[in-house]
Design an enzyme around this catalytic site. Structure first.
Site, PDB file in Angstrom:
ATOM      1  N   GLU A  22      -9.564  13.225  -4.110  1.00  0.00           N
ATOM      2  CA  GLU A  22     -10.873  12.505  -3.463  1.00  0.00           C
ATOM      3  C   GLU A  22     -11.912  13.161  -3.739  1.00  0.00           C
ATOM      4  O   GLU A  22     -13.351  12.480  -3.832  1.00  0.00           O
ATOM      5  CB  GLU A  22     -10.390  12.191  -2.175  1.00  0.00           C
ATOM      6  CG  GLU A  22      -9.095  11.476  -1.951  1.00  0.00           C
ATOM      7  CD  GLU A  22      -9.466   9.912  -2.665  1.00  0.00           C
ATOM      8  OE1 GLU A  22     -10.791   9.640  -2.801  1.00  0.00           O
ATOM      9  OE2 GLU A  22      -8.266   9.010  -2.721  1.00  0.00           O
ATOM     10  N   HIS A  71     -16.230   3.998  -6.748  1.00  0.00           N
ATOM     11  CA  HIS A  71     -15.181   5.134  -6.508  1.00  0.00           C
ATOM     12  C   HIS A  71     -13.911   4.634  -7.143  1.00  0.00           C
ATOM     13  O   HIS A  71     -13.306   5.631  -7.613  1.00  0.00           O
ATOM     14  CB  HIS A  71     -15.293   5.168  -4.903  1.00  0.00           C
ATOM     15  CG  HIS A  71     -14.198   5.966  -4.332  1.00  0.00           C
ATOM     16  ND1 HIS A  71     -14.374   7.388  -3.844  1.00  0.00           N
ATOM     17  CD2 HIS A  71     -12.888   5.876  -4.274  1.00  0.00           C
ATOM     18  CE1 HIS A  71     -13.502   8.043  -3.432  1.00  0.00           C
ATOM     19  NE2 HIS A  71     -12.548   7.245  -3.635  1.00  0.00           N
ATOM     20  N   GLU A  72     -13.359   3.630  -6.861  1.00  0.00           N
ATOM     21  CA  GLU A  72     -12.100   3.220  -7.354  1.00  0.00           C
ATOM     22  C   GLU A  72     -11.873   3.310  -8.893  1.00  0.00           C
ATOM     23  O   GLU A  72     -11.097   4.120  -9.456  1.00  0.00           O
ATOM     24  CB  GLU A  72     -11.527   1.834  -6.847  1.00  0.00           C
ATOM     25  CG  GLU A  72     -11.511   1.770  -5.566  1.00  0.00           C
ATOM     26  CD  GLU A  72     -10.988   2.759  -4.397  1.00  0.00           C
ATOM     27  OE1 GLU A  72     -10.049   3.574  -5.162  1.00  0.00           O
ATOM     28  OE2 GLU A  72     -11.375   3.141  -3.318  1.00  0.00           O
ATOM     29  N   TYR A  79     -12.581  14.288   0.830  1.00  0.00           N
ATOM     30  CA  TYR A  79     -13.759  13.858   0.236  1.00  0.00           C
ATOM     31  C   TYR A  79     -15.218  14.667   0.010  1.00  0.00           C
ATOM     32  O   TYR A  79     -15.588  14.925  -0.878  1.00  0.00           O
ATOM     33  CB  TYR A  79     -13.941  12.268   0.837  1.00  0.00           C
ATOM     34  CG  TYR A  79     -13.003  11.423   0.663  1.00  0.00           C
ATOM     35  CD1 TYR A  79     -11.775  11.458   1.726  1.00  0.00           C
ATOM     36  CD2 TYR A  79     -13.037  10.209  -0.072  1.00  0.00           C
ATOM     37  CE1 TYR A  79     -10.839  10.458   1.714  1.00  0.00           C
ATOM     38  CE2 TYR A  79     -12.154   9.264  -0.165  1.00  0.00           C
ATOM     39  CZ  TYR A  79     -10.896   9.470   0.604  1.00  0.00           C
ATOM     40  OH  TYR A  79      -9.928   8.483   0.528  1.00  0.00           O
ATOM     41  N   MET A  83      -8.073   0.722  -2.920  1.00  0.00           N
ATOM     42  CA  MET A  83      -6.944   1.434  -3.549  1.00  0.00           C
ATOM     43  C   MET A  83      -7.028   1.382  -5.030  1.00  0.00           C
ATOM     44  O   MET A  83      -6.725   0.388  -5.418  1.00  0.00           O
ATOM     45  CB  MET A  83      -5.559   1.000  -2.740  1.00  0.00           C
ATOM     46  CG  MET A  83      -4.445   1.581  -3.155  1.00  0.00           C
ATOM     47  SD  MET A  83      -4.644   3.437  -2.742  1.00  0.00           S
ATOM     48  CE  MET A  83      -3.703   4.357  -4.343  1.00  0.00           C
ATOM     49  N   GLU A  84      -6.812   2.531  -5.693  1.00  0.00           N
ATOM     50  CA  GLU A  84      -7.074   2.546  -6.940  1.00  0.00           C
ATOM     51  C   GLU A  84      -5.843   2.292  -7.870  1.00  0.00           C
ATOM     52  O   GLU A  84      -5.395   3.030  -8.687  1.00  0.00           O
ATOM     53  CB  GLU A  84      -7.711   4.009  -7.144  1.00  0.00           C
ATOM     54  CG  GLU A  84      -6.487   5.296  -7.082  1.00  0.00           C
ATOM     55  CD  GLU A  84      -6.709   5.714  -5.811  1.00  0.00           C
ATOM     56  OE1 GLU A  84      -6.953   4.919  -4.773  1.00  0.00           O
ATOM     57  OE2 GLU A  84      -6.405   7.070  -5.634  1.00  0.00           O
ATOM     58  N   HIS A 121     -11.566   6.998 -10.053  1.00  0.00           N
ATOM     59  CA  HIS A 121      -9.958   7.313  -9.967  1.00  0.00           C
ATOM     60  C   HIS A 121      -9.288   7.112 -11.059  1.00  0.00           C
ATOM     61  O   HIS A 121      -8.166   7.917 -11.371  1.00  0.00           O
ATOM     62  CB  HIS A 121      -9.226   6.575  -8.680  1.00  0.00           C
ATOM     63  CG  HIS A 121      -9.437   7.287  -7.383  1.00  0.00           C
ATOM     64  ND1 HIS A 121      -9.156   8.596  -7.254  1.00  0.00           N
ATOM     65  CD2 HIS A 121      -9.802   6.875  -5.956  1.00  0.00           C
ATOM     66  CE1 HIS A 121      -9.332   8.940  -5.930  1.00  0.00           C
ATOM     67  NE2 HIS A 121      -9.877   7.896  -5.281  1.00  0.00           N
ATOM     68  N   ASP A 176      -0.557  10.479   6.471  1.00  0.00           N
ATOM     69  CA  ASP A 176      -1.328   9.721   6.940  1.00  0.00           C
ATOM     70  C   ASP A 176      -2.162  10.331   8.224  1.00  0.00           C
ATOM     71  O   ASP A 176      -3.381   9.926   8.609  1.00  0.00           O
ATOM     72  CB  ASP A 176      -0.660   8.538   7.573  1.00  0.00           C
ATOM     73  CG  ASP A 176      -0.341   7.450   6.703  1.00  0.00           C
ATOM     74  OD1 ASP A 176      -0.723   7.378   5.214  1.00  0.00           O
ATOM     75  OD2 ASP A 176       0.679   6.712   6.750  1.00  0.00           O
ATOM     76  N   MET A 200      -9.221   0.625   8.297  1.00  0.00           N
ATOM     77  CA  MET A 200      -8.937   1.692   9.338  1.00  0.00           C
ATOM     78  C   MET A 200     -10.248   2.382   9.507  1.00  0.00           C
ATOM     79  O   MET A 200     -10.527   2.910  10.736  1.00  0.00           O
ATOM     80  CB  MET A 200      -7.819   2.807   8.626  1.00  0.00           C
ATOM     81  CG  MET A 200      -6.609   2.107   8.964  1.00  0.00           C
ATOM     82  SD  MET A 200      -5.396   3.200   8.970  1.00  0.00           S
ATOM     83  CE  MET A 200      -5.198   3.870   7.065  1.00  0.00           C
ATOM     84  N   LYS A 201     -11.056   2.536   8.317  1.00  0.00           N
ATOM     85  CA  LYS A 201     -12.392   3.195   8.403  1.00  0.00           C
ATOM     86  C   LYS A 201     -13.265   2.671   9.865  1.00  0.00           C
ATOM     87  O   LYS A 201     -13.991   3.326  10.345  1.00  0.00           O
ATOM     88  CB  LYS A 201     -13.202   3.131   7.037  1.00  0.00           C
ATOM     89  CG  LYS A 201     -14.379   3.777   7.221  1.00  0.00           C
ATOM     90  CD  LYS A 201     -15.091   3.450   5.762  1.00  0.00           C
ATOM     91  CE  LYS A 201     -16.671   4.278   5.973  1.00  0.00           C
ATOM     92  NZ  LYS A 201     -17.332   4.073   4.654  1.00  0.00           N
ATOM     93  N   GLN A 259       1.061  -1.111  -0.094  1.00  0.00           N
ATOM     94  CA  GLN A 259       0.097   0.063  -0.227  1.00  0.00           C
ATOM     95  C   GLN A 259       0.838   1.233  -0.031  1.00  0.00           C
ATOM     96  O   GLN A 259       1.589   1.385   1.309  1.00  0.00           O
ATOM     97  CB  GLN A 259      -0.932  -0.005   1.278  1.00  0.00           C
ATOM     98  CG  GLN A 259      -1.581   1.415   1.558  1.00  0.00           C
ATOM     99  CD  GLN A 259      -2.578   2.043   0.186  1.00  0.00           C
ATOM    100  OE1 GLN A 259      -3.323   1.110  -0.054  1.00  0.00           O
ATOM    101  NE2 GLN A 259      -2.337   3.100   0.011  1.00  0.00           N
TER     102      GLN A 259
HETATM  103  N1  BES Z   1      -6.882   6.541  -2.480  1.00  0.00           N
HETATM  104  C1  BES Z   1      -8.139   5.904  -1.494  1.00  0.00           C
HETATM  105  C2  BES Z   1      -7.455   5.389  -0.397  1.00  0.00           C
HETATM  106  C3  BES Z   1      -6.380   6.162   0.345  1.00  0.00           C
HETATM  107  C4  BES Z   1      -6.225   7.464   0.457  1.00  0.00           C
HETATM  108  C5  BES Z   1      -5.062   5.463   0.685  1.00  0.00           C
HETATM  109  C6  BES Z   1      -5.167   8.065   1.058  1.00  0.00           C
HETATM  110  C7  BES Z   1      -4.078   6.007   1.312  1.00  0.00           C
HETATM  111  C8  BES Z   1      -4.112   7.149   1.240  1.00  0.00           C
HETATM  112  C9  BES Z   1      -9.055   5.290  -2.037  1.00  0.00           C
HETATM  113  O1  BES Z   1      -9.741   5.690  -3.276  1.00  0.00           O
HETATM  114  C10 BES Z   1     -10.523   5.580  -1.084  1.00  0.00           C
HETATM  115  O2  BES Z   1     -10.803   6.562  -1.151  1.00  0.00           O
HETATM  116  N2  BES Z   1     -10.908   4.561  -0.662  1.00  0.00           N
HETATM  117  C11 BES Z   1     -12.248   4.808   0.353  1.00  0.00           C
HETATM  118  C12 BES Z   1     -13.377   4.463  -0.399  1.00  0.00           C
HETATM  119  C13 BES Z   1     -14.435   5.017  -0.205  1.00  0.00           C
HETATM  120  C14 BES Z   1     -14.317   6.818  -0.259  1.00  0.00           C
HETATM  121  C15 BES Z   1     -15.646   4.824  -1.243  1.00  0.00           C
HETATM  122  C16 BES Z   1     -11.936   3.666   1.394  1.00  0.00           C
HETATM  123  O3  BES Z   1     -10.989   3.209   1.490  1.00  0.00           O
HETATM  124  O4  BES Z   1     -12.760   3.768   2.298  1.00  0.00           O
HETATM  125 ZN    ZN Z   2     -10.456   7.660  -3.376  1.00  0.00          ZN
END
Ligand code: BES
Ligand code: ZN
Length: 668
Positions: A323, A300-301, A390, A275-276, A304, A382, A577-578, A134
């Protein structure tokens, strides 16, 4: 070129344009052993160095295009020999006027923050190990020496050697596969795969995963990859991928340029929802709800592929351009596909996002990170990551869309993609392009860009949501609040035929009313209400991770001890992490779970991806600030063991050992 404070490289002088990456994946040593060969653009022909970002890498030798060795040094930003915790060290390579390419032999170390090396017990197959990377935002430097900033784009080719049982996938197109051949080392036979990425990418889009992988085709250009035991479920869950992609092409007005769009459904620890990575998005298995209800992450991906991968933020301060645009684009894709009244569905999703934004603004986030245009400086990206980019980004775009009208704005979007494809841009570039495009439009004259860009906190305008689809959810939440606060009769409404978005909207309304974000929560629900909710709707047994997450948040805030086994199982069998960070935080803020949170984390930190482990450690106050040299430096080792945590963790350990399958069965 814009200076990027998150990088120690020198593209203003010497810029990389192509990477040839030869890499051997050594599971025994948990190391990537590689040679990175870079083609150089001598932007300043007088420059005498090529500077690359590195973090926790061992640099062995450096040679030029004639195989002549070049001298090099690792420099720390602080001027001493201690690597910076997230910026790492600058690899300074002395180059001559005639140097056109450099080749660096190096290896990763087990501390490389981009890589997670999973033992067999942490995979669903349980037999072979697994590696995935990642790199976003600035972890690519722990994978390979590179100019680790979005402002530098390069093409790449890769030759990857893996054990014969394994299959590698990369953010590139697979070109060739060799037959297994015996290796003279003790590691058994191996296979060689080659990949090519002909579209220039920023370093954060470098990606590699290696494991026992299988694939199922979804369409001529789309497939799902995962471990064999998960592949059928993943193929079912993500069956709409081609439909999303076609809709995205239609909205973007520019064809999909990356050739293939595959998905890799990762192991349970994967830190992000998606992750896109170009050509192959990595997704978390927590999307496997069984009913395709969480597939918006795939939309979403996919989005991107234009906003982010093609049109890229110049630095991480302008992350919202990746984002915010992608959130806008994703909601357009989903609402076009799923609902006759586009705006109604778009707003149902956006209402949830708005609450996430309120959460982010009400948490103790540094003000610099609450601005749309961030001010990260040498801070850790981070740490700056939140819903701000977003959702505030989405609302800025919607505010503009309201002023100029939807069809004009959608046409503008197409011009924007065309204009900035293959490039990077700043927020000011965006503003200039927009205002020039709509030069004659009176409606945007007084637009308050300064406030939108630079004021911390909530956006300056309240969005006029269409609340039609959220209405039932809001009403039911009011009824339950009346039960909780005034002892009213339990509702008889069934939610069995609701969409999962309606259910999450209902739970969000309860979370909002109970101020779950204050520490301790101000008005939590009563334990009896939590139990009644569970009895009525079986939310703790939901297979939908978004629903389970919200119910756990409510129940922990209510100090309902019966939720603890579910919460512990949830945060130890997936590492997204979410979900994981807020649950640890809320557990840590509760009376019943403070010690438990720390103990569960210390007992499972190997389970998480290094990025997630770092962030949870910081949430639980187990690490000093991230600018300090070691994340674990001040980690607490001795905390009293309460009785309740011992059985809870015992149960969780069993669940982890058996991997995601268990998590899915239990959640049904
Ligand atoms: N690119 C992001 C994930 C990311 C952001 C990784 C910053 C590392 C640093 C990815 O596109 C993303 O936004 N994922 C979201 C999806 C959701 C918003 C639909 C996620 O992981 O929850
Ligand atoms: Zn994203």
């Amino acid at each position: 070129m814009l200076r990027d404070a998150s990088s120690l490289a020198n593209p203003q002088e010497t810029r990389v344009t192509h990477l040839d990456w030869k890499v051997t994946v050594d599971f025994t040593a948990s190391a990537l052993i590689g040679r990175a060969t870079y083609t150089l653009d001598r932007v300043d022909p007088d420059a005498t160095t090529l500077c690359l970002d590195t973090s926790r890498l061992e640099i062995l030798t450096v040679v030029d295009q004639n195989d002549d060795s070049l001298s090099f040094a690792l420099e720390s930003p602080g001027g001493d020999s201690v690597a910076h915790s997230h910026l790492g060290q600058r690899l300074v390579i002395r180059i001559a006027p005639a140097t056109t390419s450099v080749a660096i032999d190096y290896r990763t170390t087990p501390a490389s923050s981009a890589c997670q090396w999973l033992p067999p017990a942490q995979t669903s197959g349980g037999v072979f190990p697994y590696l995935y990377t990642q790199a976003q935002a600035i972890h690519a430097r722990s994978l390979i020496p590179c100019q680790d900033m979005p402002g530098v784009k390069f093409t790449y080719g890769a030759t990857v050697t893996v054990p014969a049982w394994a299959t590698p996938v990369m953010s590139a197109i697979l070109k060739t596969t060799s037959r297994a051949h015996p290796d003279d080392s003790q590691h058994g036979s191996s296979k060689i795969y080659t990949f090519e990425q002909t579209v220039p990418i920023s370093a954060y889009l470098l990606a590699l995963a290696v494991g026992q992988l299988e694939k199922r085709d979804l369409s001529p250009r789309c497939a799902v990859w995962s471990e064999p035991s998960v592949v059928e479920a993943a193929a079912y869950e993500f069956a709409q991928t081609e439909e999303f992609l076609t809709m995205a092409e239609d909205l973007a007005g520019t064809p999909y340029v990356w050739g293939r769009y595959d998905l890799l459904c990762l192991c349970a620890s994967s830190p992000y929802g998606g992750m896109e990575n170009p050509c192959i998005t990595f997704v978390t298995p927590t999307l496997l709800a069984g009913d395709r209800s969480l597939a918006d992450v795939v939309a979403h991906e996919i989005a991107h592929s234009w906003t982010g991968n093609l049109v890229t933020n110049a630095t991480w301060d302008h992350f919202w351009l990746n984002e915010g645009w992608t959130t806008w684009f994703q909601r357009k894709i989903m609402s076009r596909i799923h609902h006759d009244d586009h705006e109604q569905l778009l707003d149902l999703d956006a209402i949830g996002g708005y609450q996430a934004l309120q959460d982010a603004c009400s948490r103790e986030m540094p003000l610099a990170y609450q601005k749309l245009v961030l001010d990260i400086g040498d801070g850790d990206p981070d740490e700056a990551y939140s819903s701000i980019a977003y959702e505030k980004g989405f609302h800025l775009l919607r505010a503009l869309e309201r002023r100029v009208g939807t069809s004009a704005f959608e046409a503008f979007f197409q011009s924007y993609v065309q204009k900035y494809a293959y490039q990077t841009l700043t927020s000011d570039d965006f503003r200039d392009f927009f205002t020039t495009y709509f030069e004659d439009n009176e409606a945007i004259r007084d637009f308050d860009w300064e406030t939108w860009f630079y004021e911390p906190g909530m956006p300056p305008e309240d969005p006029p949501f269409d609340r039609t689809l959220a209405e039932h959810s809001a009403q039911l939440a009011q009824v339950w609040l009346a039960v909780d606060r005034h002892g009213r009769m339990l509702p008889t409404t069934s939610i069995a035929d609701w969409t999962s978005l309606q259910t999450t909207c209902f739970l969000d309304a309860l979370l909002l009313q109970t101020n779950h974000n204050s520490v301790p929560p101000k008005d939590p629900l009563k334990v009896s209400t939590i139990r009644a909710l569970q009895k009525a709707y079986r939310l703790a047994d939901s297979r939908n991770s978004e629903i389970l997450f919200r119910f756990c948040m409510l129940a922990v805030a209510a100090e309902d001890e019966t939720i603890l086994p579910t919460v512990v199982r949830f945060i130890t069998t997936q590492g997204r992490m979410k979900f994981t960070r807020p649950l640890y935080r809320t557990l840590f803020a509760s009376v019943m779970g403070r010690d438990l949170a720390v103990q569960v984390f210390l007992g499972h930190k190997e389970f998480y991806h290094p990025i997630c482990a770092k962030m949870v450690a910081s949430d639980l106050l187990l690490s000093s600030s991230s600018s300090n040299s070691g994340v674990w430096a001040t980690m607490r080792n001795t905390i009293s063991l309460g009785k309740s945590w011992m059985w809870a963790v015992g149960g969780a350990a069993v669940a982890v050992g058996m991997g995601i399958t268990i998590a899915r069965h239990r959640r049904r």
